[in-house]
Scaffold this motif. Structure first.
Motif, mmCIF file in Angstrom:
data_model
loop_
_atom_site.group_PDB
_atom_site.id
_atom_site.type_symbol
_atom_site.label_atom_id
_atom_site.label_comp_id
_atom_site.label_asym_id
_atom_site.label_seq_id
_atom_site.Cartn_x
_atom_site.Cartn_y
_atom_site.Cartn_z
ATOM 1 N N ASP A 1 -7.028 -6.083 -3.260
ATOM 2 C CA ASP A 1 -6.167 -5.771 -2.166
ATOM 3 C C ASP A 1 -6.523 -6.336 -0.878
ATOM 4 O O ASP A 1 -5.695 -6.214 0.261
ATOM 5 C CB ASP A 1 -6.125 -4.254 -2.321
ATOM 6 C CG ASP A 1 -5.442 -3.699 -3.527
ATOM 7 O OD1 ASP A 1 -4.483 -4.377 -4.119
ATOM 8 O OD2 ASP A 1 -5.975 -2.691 -3.969
ATOM 9 N N PHE B 1 0.650 -1.072 0.028
ATOM 10 C CA PHE B 1 0.146 -0.078 0.029
ATOM 11 C C PHE B 1 0.853 1.211 -0.088
ATOM 12 O O PHE B 1 0.169 2.435 -0.149
ATOM 13 C CB PHE B 1 -1.048 -0.076 1.330
ATOM 14 C CG PHE B 1 -1.773 -1.049 1.362
ATOM 15 C CD1 PHE B 1 -2.917 -1.259 0.454
ATOM 16 C CD2 PHE B 1 -1.486 -2.194 2.113
ATOM 17 C CE1 PHE B 1 -3.849 -2.149 0.531
ATOM 18 C CE2 PHE B 1 -2.605 -3.147 2.365
ATOM 19 C CZ PHE B 1 -3.614 -3.304 1.303
ATOM 20 N N PHE C 1 -8.161 1.995 -1.930
ATOM 21 C CA PHE C 1 -7.798 0.571 -2.480
ATOM 22 C C PHE C 1 -8.634 -0.115 -2.587
ATOM 23 O O PHE C 1 -9.692 -0.129 -2.063
ATOM 24 C CB PHE C 1 -6.528 -0.070 -1.486
ATOM 25 C CG PHE C 1 -5.398 0.767 -1.301
ATOM 26 C CD1 PHE C 1 -4.437 1.065 -2.443
ATOM 27 C CD2 PHE C 1 -5.271 1.570 0.073
ATOM 28 C CE1 PHE C 1 -3.269 1.863 -1.999
ATOM 29 C CE2 PHE C 1 -4.261 2.609 0.093
ATOM 30 C CZ PHE C 1 -3.260 2.698 -1.025
#
Length: 943
Positions: A465, A340, A411
């Motif tokens: 993710d 990230f 994300f």
């Protein structure tokens, strides 16, 4: 007289109306027969007394003109406060004659300050509050009682009635604007001996404007900040003079919110997207019969209620000040991972916390507006038999809810981080018989039937993710080490979709209620009246629950072989860290009588499961599959097997508990409600009363991790003593009441044993979880005041306030708050006996003022103000020290100018005049901010 009744009944029987079919319980059948007999018996006698509602009268043109002249002449007279009326007891009665704690606010007052949603409406009433949430989770409280985690199978804590129809689902109160309103009334304490659905805490009764044979049309257009446009239109009048009338209303409300989504700046929180329409027809073929047909539609639309959350940094220490908080699952730790942190433009400190712009931004990639929609229809029939009245209300109402949520980052972690999908339907029938007033006794009695079907799905969808986000530190380190591991890490959760068990999975809820009720007023003298009422409700609550995988996503091969008794098609491999991690098979105890003792590896995989293991070796590591099942997997290195084990463990942890459709334990019980209330009129201006009330709320059929967890009925005993006074030459109403409510088995979230996980532990250790349960005893007591003063020319003042001491009398198993997370393993619950209930302020009041001054001959200047004071309260159900919200004032103000005929008016409206920024709820690392000041202008009038 008997012939006339028979003729009316034959005429009625010829009209075929499709009504729901209900099966009466034995007690309801017997009492229904008694009521039916009473109708015919009493209708045969002429009673010289004034009825509760006069029959329709056809007036001549001269009489109509006289009425109009009188209305015009009365327009400038001061309001005589003693004539304020309410409908809380199904009759049009003077407010001061009702021996209960009742408040009323007019539709006109609500319109002046743009108070159209349920939150704004409750700000004008005493000792009632709106507990913040989304359209499904918000709730109403009366006397500090009612804020709790609402479940789909649970009755609302406070009843809501709209145009005679009881809304039996909490969400129906919070999703739409209430417009074209005549009055809003709140009756506190247990209700149900007079009408419809019983309510153990109190009832809000909303009445819209009804069709009339007098032509009427009005409009209202509002333009304001945040691209706000609102339009409200109502029109009605005769279709066939003195026979058929109608009324239609339309409301459209669109606008942006005060907080912007940084990921998509076209999305704001909380936007307004509301459209609703209502049409009513009134048929009056005779003076003794009327029929009103109503239909309402709220098309599906979306509002960003969820996601309006500002995040703050998680504290470093738990409440003891010594133990450090484990931040492994915290966003700060997760966002620092390589996965990230590759984008330097997004950081924890600058973007995740505080919205990135002083608390005015959030950052959600998958968040969508909550979609809601509703349709309803009501048939209201009224027959007058002399001065007796028979009423039938047949109603249908449905509701749709769909939430798609986000974890608060840009994300692809949660494509839906836990969203409910609901389809709710209710059908109700109420039959009520009312006697005339004026004699020694007047009464109302009836039957009520309700059938509810509610399909509720709690869904969760993971993104690309998600694996990197939810992996433990050890899992992430192992899987992010190389390309093969990252492929496993991404695939482990990507695309997985579930009817997720926490909190509910899929529920198919069916509720059936049958009730018989009656209430009588015994007038022993002109001054002394005793009100008595009794109700029996037979409740039957059932629930089919399940939790399952809806879409396997990208990696069904990483499923466990089974969860509980549900087969998921995976293969067995050792998940625990250590020398055996990743090896095919299971570790089983050497001695079955000692599950915590030494274990041995047993490969119990079938040939099909071994072939699946080979498929994993080929897909993620490129190992060629041979003819021997399991050979390709066994050729993996120890580290590669550990990576597979970590990916499988990560997936299984997110899948959690799954279970096949289970018929949960039913709640079935006959519940009593009653009221005993003497009142004494000291003189024409002062009445005292005492009210003793008992009410019950149905239990809940529910599951906790797939195991039935029946919640018992909630029982309320209420005591009230008060007086109602009209003083200062009928210019000042002052009503006050002392009250106490004792509640047994209060329904609220609590820490309970998790029987499923305890069994899975297989080591004698008891696990706990949080679920709706019964709190042994709760008490609310205090003082309520309602007052209105019209003694100053052109000015009307209103004050409503309360001191409320609402606390847990006995609650020893409350879940630990987050700041006590270090204690949960050894002390899974806390004792909060004697503590203030969540959401309950000790002091609340609102002050309203309305000023109207004639100017320029035919014009009128007007100004309105409403200030709500809310004392400090705890917004967290576990009474976290971080959940306290300080006391605050919120003021709405409006002023404008219009002509006295009402054909045109312009009104400047300011909500949250002083821009109060006190949060509405808080946790230890987030809060929900107040809505900022809003200014708009409304153009309205009659056509």
């Amino acid at each position: 007289m008997t012939h006339e009744i028979n003729a009316v009944l034959k005429e009625t029987a010829a009209v075929k109306i499709k009504q729901p079919t209900f099966k009466l319980s034995p007690i309801s059948s017997v009492i229904a027969s008694v009521i039916a007999g009473a109708i015919f018996f009493n209708a045969g006698f002429a009673v010289a007394a004034e009825g509760d509602a006069a029959p329709a009268v056809v007036k001549t043109d001269a009489e109509k003109k006289a009425d109009a002249d009188k209305t015009k002449a009365d327009k400038d007279k001061p309001v005589v406060l003693s004539t304020i009326t309410v409908r809380s007891r199904n009759r049009i009665e003077k407010l001061q004659d009702v021996p209960l704690s009742v408040s009323v606010v007019s539709g006109q007052e609500l319109e002046r300050l743009q108070a159209t949603d349920i939150s704004a409406v409750t700000q004008r009433l005493a000792n009632i509050s709106w507990n913040l949430g989304n359209q499904r989770t918000s709730s109403l409280s009366i006397r500090g009682i009612g804020k709790q985690g609402q479940t789909e199978a649970q009755d609302p804590p406070v009843g809501l009635i709209v145009d005679g129809v009881n809304y039996a689902y909490n969400a129906l109160a919070s999703s739409y604007d209430f417009v074209d309103i005549d009055t809003v009334e709140v009756a506190r304490g247990p209700q149900g001996t007079l009408l419809g659905k019983n309510a153990s805490i109190g009832v809000i009764n909303i009445t819209t404007k009804r069709p009339s044979f007098k032509p009427d049309s009005s409009y209202s257009v509002t333009l304001g900040q945040w691209d706000t446009v609102q339009g409200r239109f109502a029109v009605g009048g005769p279709i066939i003079e003195d026979l058929l009338a109608w009324r239609g209303s339309l409301s459209v409300s669109k606008g942006a919110g005060d907080i912007t989504n940084a990921y998509n700046t076209d999305q704001t929180y909380t936007n307004k997207e509301r459209v609703s329409g209502r049409v009513q027809f009134l048929l009056t073929p005779t003076e003794d019969f009327s029929a009103r047909l109503e239909a309402d539609i709220q098309p599906r639309s979306s509002e960003t209620t969820n996601g309006r959350t500002i995040r703050t940094q998680t504290p470093e220490f738990y409440s003891d000040g010594k133990t450090k908080v484990n931040l492994n699952a915290d966003a700060q730790t997760r966002l620092s991972r390589r996965w990230f942190s590759q984008d330097p433009q997004y950081t924890y400190a600058n973007d995740y916390l505080n919205g990135g712009d002083g608390g005015e931004l959030v950052n959600n990639d998958s968040q969508r507006g909550l979609v809601t929609g509703s349709n309803g229809a009501t048939l209201d029939l009224n027959w007058n038999f002399g001065q007796y009245r028979l009423t039938s209300i047949t109603a249908y109402k449905d509701y749709h809810f769909n939430a798609v949520n986000d974890e608060g980052t840009p994300f692809d972690i949660n494509r839906n981080s836990g969203g409910f999908f609901n389809d709710y339907q209710q059908v109700s029938e109420e039959i009520r018989f009312s006697s005339p007033t004026g004699g020694f006794v007047d009464y109302q009695t009836g039957l009520f039937f309700l059938h509810v079907d509610n399909s509720s799905l709690y869904q969760k969808v993971w993104g690309n993710d998600a694996g990197a986000w939810f992996a433990s530190p050890a899992q992430y380190t192992s899987l992010d080490a190389d390309g093969n591991g990252r492929y496993l890490l991404q695939n482990s959760l990507s695309g997985l979709s579930m009817a997720f068990n926490s909190p509910a999975g899929l529920q198919k809820i069916e509720n059936k209620s049958e009730a018989v009720f009656g209430q009588a007023n015994w007038h022993f003298t002109e001054d002394l009246t005793l009100t008595t009422g009794l109700r029996f409700t037979h409740e039957n609550r059932s629930n089919l629950a399940s939790s399952y995988i809806r879409d396997q996503g990208n990696a069904p091969e990483l499923n466990p072989s089974s969860v509980g008794n549900v087969q998921l098609g995976g293969f067995d491999s050792v998940a625990d860290s250590g020398a055996n991690q990743g090896l095919l098979g299971k570790l089983v105890p050497v001695d079955p009588a000692n599950p915590a003792g030494a274990k041995v590896l047993v490969n119990n995989n079938t040939a099909t499961q071994l072939q699946l293991a080979d498929f994993v070796a080929n897909k993620y590591f490129g190992v060629a599959v041979t003819g021997t099942p399991g050979a390709a997997y066994n050729s993996l290195t120890a580290n590669q097997k550990k990576q597979v084990a970590n990916a499988k463990a990560l997936r299984q942890a997110q899948v959690g508990v799954v279970f096949n459709e289970t018929d949960l334990e039913k709640f079935e019980e006959t519940q009593p409600s009653w009221v005993f209330s003497p009142s004494y009129k000291i003189n024409d201006n002062v009445t005292t009363y005492l009210a003793l009330q008992h009410g019950e709320k149905a239990g809940i059929s529910q599951a906790t991790n797939g195991i039935s967890n029946l919640v018992k009925a909630e029982k309320t005993d209420a005591y009230e003593i008060g007086f109602k006074s009209t003083l200062l030459n009928n210019t000042f109403i002052f009503n006050a009441a002392l009250f106490r409510m004792d509640i047994k088995d209060y329904q609220q979230s609590s820490s309970i044993e998790d029987k499923y996980t305890t069994a899975q532990n297989n080591n004698g250790i008891t696990s706990y979880t949080t679920a709706t349960a019964n709190i042994p005893k709760v008490r609310s007591q205090g003082l309520e005041i309602d007052s209105i003063y019209n003694g100053i020319e052109h000015l009307s003042l209103r004050f409503a306030g309360a001191y409320t001491d609402a606390k847990y009398v006995e609650f020893t198993t409350s879940a630990q708050p987050v700041e006590n997370g270090n204690l949960q393993a050894t002390q899974p619950y806390q004792d909060v006996s004697g503590e203030q209930l969540p959401g309950a302020s000790k002091v609340t009041f609102n002050i309203g003022a309305d000023y109207r001054l004639p100017v320029f001959n035919d014009k009128e200047f007007h100004a309105s103000l409403n200030t709500l004071y809310t004392g400090k309260y705890n917004s967290d159900n576990t009474l976290s020290s971080y959940g306290w919200i300080p006391s605050a004032y919120s003021t709405d103000f409006a002023f404008g100018l219009g002509n006295r005929k009402g054909t045109f008016d312009v009104n400047i409206v300011i909500k949250n005049l002083f821009d109060d920024d006190t949060p509405r709820s808080a946790t230890w690392n987030s809060y929900t901010p107040a809505v900022q000041r809003w200014i708009g202008v409304t153009f309205s009038g009659k056509l």
